[in-house]
Design a protein around this motif. Structure first.
Motif, PDB file in Angstrom:
ATOM      1  N   ALA A 101      32.176  30.142  60.381  1.00 21.21           N
ATOM      2  CA  ALA A 101      31.066  31.057  60.091  1.00 21.21           C
ATOM      3  C   ALA A 101      30.707  31.013  58.598  1.00 21.21           C
ATOM      4  N   VAL A 102      31.712  30.972  57.745  1.00 23.70           N
ATOM      5  CA  VAL A 102      31.469  30.888  56.294  1.00 23.70           C
ATOM      6  C   VAL A 102      30.787  29.563  55.957  1.00 23.70           C
ATOM      7  N   ASP A 103      31.270  28.472  56.554  1.00 20.49           N
ATOM      8  CA  ASP A 103      30.662  27.167  56.289  1.00 20.49           C
ATOM      9  C   ASP A 103      29.219  27.095  56.796  1.00 20.49           C
ATOM     10  N   LEU A 104      28.933  27.757  57.905  1.00 18.05           N
ATOM     11  CA  LEU A 104      27.563  27.825  58.409  1.00 18.05           C
ATOM     12  C   LEU A 104      26.666  28.557  57.415  1.00 18.05           C
ATOM     13  N   PHE A 105      27.173  29.645  56.835  1.00 16.13           N
ATOM     14  CA  PHE A 105      26.435  30.399  55.816  1.00 16.13           C
ATOM     15  C   PHE A 105      26.125  29.493  54.619  1.00 16.13           C
ATOM     16  N   PHE A 106      27.145  28.756  54.123  1.00 16.00           N
ATOM     17  CA  PHE A 106      26.938  27.874  52.977  1.00 16.00           C
ATOM     18  C   PHE A 106      25.974  26.740  53.309  1.00 16.00           C
ATOM     19  N   TYR A 107      26.050  26.227  54.524  1.00 16.20           N
ATOM     20  CA  TYR A 107      25.138  25.158  54.938  1.00 16.20           C
ATOM     21  C   TYR A 107      23.688  25.655  54.920  1.00 16.20           C
ATOM     22  N   ARG A 108      23.457  26.838  55.473  1.00 19.04           N
ATOM     23  CA  ARG A 108      22.091  27.389  55.485  1.00 19.04           C
ATOM     24  C   ARG A 108      21.570  27.627  54.078  1.00 19.04           C
ATOM     25  N   LYS A 109      22.429  28.154  53.199  1.00 18.50           N
ATOM     26  CA  LYS A 109      22.027  28.377  51.801  1.00 18.50           C
ATOM     27  C   LYS A 109      21.678  27.053  51.122  1.00 18.50           C
ATOM     28  N   GLN A 110      22.531  26.044  51.306  1.00 17.12           N
ATOM     29  CA  GLN A 110      22.291  24.753  50.675  1.00 17.12           C
ATOM     30  C   GLN A 110      21.039  24.090  51.232  1.00 17.12           C
ATOM     31  N   LYS A 111      20.767  24.304  52.512  1.00 21.29           N
ATOM     32  CA  LYS A 111      19.561  23.747  53.134  1.00 21.29           C
ATOM     33  C   LYS A 111      18.318  24.350  52.482  1.00 21.29           C
ATOM     34  N   ALA A 127      24.584  17.173  52.469  1.00 26.49           N
ATOM     35  CA  ALA A 127      25.348  16.273  53.333  1.00 26.49           C
ATOM     36  C   ALA A 127      26.820  16.687  53.372  1.00 26.49           C
ATOM     37  N   LEU A 128      27.359  17.091  52.237  1.00 18.51           N
ATOM     38  CA  LEU A 128      28.751  17.556  52.186  1.00 18.51           C
ATOM     39  C   LEU A 128      28.930  18.829  53.011  1.00 18.51           C
ATOM     40  N   CYS A 129      27.993  19.763  52.890  1.00 22.13           N
ATOM     41  CA  CYS A 129      28.062  21.006  53.676  1.00 22.13           C
ATOM     42  C   CYS A 129      27.959  20.706  55.173  1.00 22.13           C
ATOM     43  N   MET A 130      27.094  19.756  55.538  1.00 20.99           N
ATOM     44  CA  MET A 130      26.943  19.402  56.945  1.00 20.99           C
ATOM     45  C   MET A 130      28.225  18.755  57.474  1.00 20.99           C
ATOM     46  N   LYS A 131      28.819  17.862  56.679  1.00 20.39           N
ATOM     47  CA  LYS A 131      30.068  17.209  57.088  1.00 20.39           C
ATOM     48  C   LYS A 131      31.161  18.243  57.298  1.00 20.39           C
ATOM     49  N   THR A 132      31.258  19.194  56.389  1.00 24.82           N
ATOM     50  CA  THR A 132      32.268  20.244  56.498  1.00 24.82           C
ATOM     51  C   THR A 132      32.044  21.091  57.740  1.00 24.82           C
ATOM     52  N   LEU A 133      30.799  21.442  57.997  1.00 25.52           N
ATOM     53  CA  LEU A 133      30.478  22.252  59.175  1.00 25.52           C
ATOM     54  C   LEU A 133      30.779  21.487  60.463  1.00 25.52           C
ATOM     55  N   VAL A 134      30.393  20.218  60.525  1.00 29.45           N
ATOM     56  CA  VAL A 134      30.653  19.414  61.720  1.00 29.45           C
ATOM     57  C   VAL A 134      32.156  19.257  61.942  1.00 29.45           C
ATOM     58  N   LEU A 135      32.896  19.015  60.866  1.00 22.04           N
ATOM     59  CA  LEU A 135      34.355  18.901  60.985  1.00 22.04           C
ATOM     60  C   LEU A 135      34.954  20.205  61.492  1.00 22.04           C
ATOM     61  N   ASP A 136      34.493  21.334  60.950  1.00 26.41           N
ATOM     62  CA  ASP A 136      35.021  22.630  61.383  1.00 26.41           C
ATOM     63  C   ASP A 136      34.719  22.906  62.853  1.00 26.41           C
ATOM     64  N   VAL A 137      33.514  22.577  63.293  1.00 23.52           N
ATOM     65  CA  VAL A 137      33.156  22.777  64.704  1.00 23.52           C
ATOM     66  C   VAL A 137      34.012  21.868  65.597  1.00 23.52           C
ATOM     67  N   THR A 138      34.231  20.626  65.145  1.00 27.16           N
ATOM     68  CA  THR A 138      35.066  19.692  65.903  1.00 27.16           C
ATOM     69  C   THR A 138      36.502  20.191  66.000  1.00 27.16           C
ATOM     70  N   VAL A 139      37.036  20.658  64.886  1.00 28.04           N
ATOM     71  CA  VAL A 139      38.406  21.182  64.876  1.00 28.04           C
ATOM     72  C   VAL A 139      38.502  22.413  65.768  1.00 28.04           C
ATOM     73  N   LEU A 140      37.540  23.308  65.664  1.00 25.49           N
ATOM     74  CA  LEU A 140      37.530  24.520  66.494  1.00 25.49           C
ATOM     75  C   LEU A 140      37.471  24.156  67.977  1.00 25.49           C
ATOM     76  N   ALA A 141      36.598  23.211  68.324  1.00 23.18           N
ATOM     77  CA  ALA A 141      36.493  22.781  69.729  1.00 23.18           C
ATOM     78  C   ALA A 141      37.809  22.158  70.202  1.00 23.18           C
ATOM     79  N   ALA A 142      38.428  21.340  69.357  1.00 21.19           N
ATOM     80  CA  ALA A 142      39.705  20.709  69.727  1.00 21.19           C
ATOM     81  C   ALA A 142      40.791  21.754  69.942  1.00 21.19           C
ATOM     82  N   LEU A 143      40.830  22.757  69.064  1.00 18.82           N
ATOM     83  CA  LEU A 143      41.832  23.821  69.207  1.00 18.82           C
ATOM     84  C   LEU A 143      41.613  24.615  70.487  1.00 18.82           C
ATOM     85  N   ILE A 144      40.357  24.951  70.753  1.00 18.93           N
ATOM     86  CA  ILE A 144      40.049  25.727  71.971  1.00 18.93           C
ATOM     87  C   ILE A 144      40.392  24.903  73.217  1.00 18.93           C
ATOM     88  N   LEU A 145      39.974  23.639  73.226  1.00 19.31           N
ATOM     89  CA  LEU A 145      40.264  22.781  74.378  1.00 19.31           C
ATOM     90  C   LEU A 145      41.768  22.577  74.561  1.00 19.31           C
TER      91      LEU A 145
END
Length: 191
Positions: A101-111, A127-145
């Motif tokens: 959620a924090v990374d999404l906030f930073f991504y929107r601000k940077q956008k 691009a760095l903010c997007m990479k961080t957000l995508v990595l976080d979503v991937t990690v979150l999905a992997a943990l949930i799965l």
């Protein structure tokens, strides 16, 4: 994030931690070097601050490639000797959701910043903010799965397999950036 890595010892969380530490090292090196440039020392260097940024990025890419390679090796070990997914994963999922959620906030601000005044620096940060957000979503999905499918035979393999896949992606991106930064450093200094 360190707490998450300790609680789960999940390869995907370790990959995320390695990436975050690499970003932190990059920012610290860049901050220190830019402090020197803030004192107008760029006039003492023939080729300006681009070389310094490239050197900082080069150092971080070396760290990232090394760290992610190590995590991939541990992930292969986790595929050979699967680890059980524990209830502590729920705590890590909660922490990772907050971080995402924090990374999404930073991504929107940077956008917004990038669209207001696009430059190489703002686009790179986006691009760095997007990479961080995508990595976080991937990690979150992997943990949930991993947690949802923990009682299935394939459950323990989700995190290491995704860790290797994302690790390969990070190594490819870092290797490409490593080459670009090396060319930037050697471009005019070799003349």
């Amino acid at each position: 994030m360190i707490v998450s890595a300790v609680l789960t010892s999940s390869p995907i969380v370790l990959t995320d931690l390695t990436d975050a530490v690499s970003d932190l090292i990059h920012d610290v090196i860049l901050f220190m070097l830019m402090g020197k440039l803030g004192r107008h020392l760029e006039f003492e260097y023939n080729y300006g601050s681009g070389k310094i940024e490239a050197l900082a990025s080069l150092c971080c890419d070396i760290f990232l490639i090394s760290g992610v390679t190590a995590v991939c090796i541990f992930s292969v070990n986790d595929i050979i000797h699967p680890q059980t997914v524990t209830v502590m994963t729920v705590i890590v999922i909660i922490l990772k959701t907050a971080e995402t959620a924090v990374d999404l906030f930073f991504y929107r601000k940077q956008k917004k910043i990038t669209y207001a005044g696009a430059s190489a620096v703002t686009e790179s940060e986006l691009a760095l903010c997007m990479k961080t957000l995508v990595l976080d979503v991937t990690v979150l999905a992997a943990l949930i799965l991993s947690f949802v499918f923990r009682s299935f035979e394939f459950g323990p393999y989700i995190s290491p397999v995704l860790s290797i896949a994302f690790g390969i992606y990070l190594i490819c991106v870092s290797t490409k950036r490593f080459g670009e930064n090396l060319r930037e450093i050697l471009d005019r200094t070799a003349d």
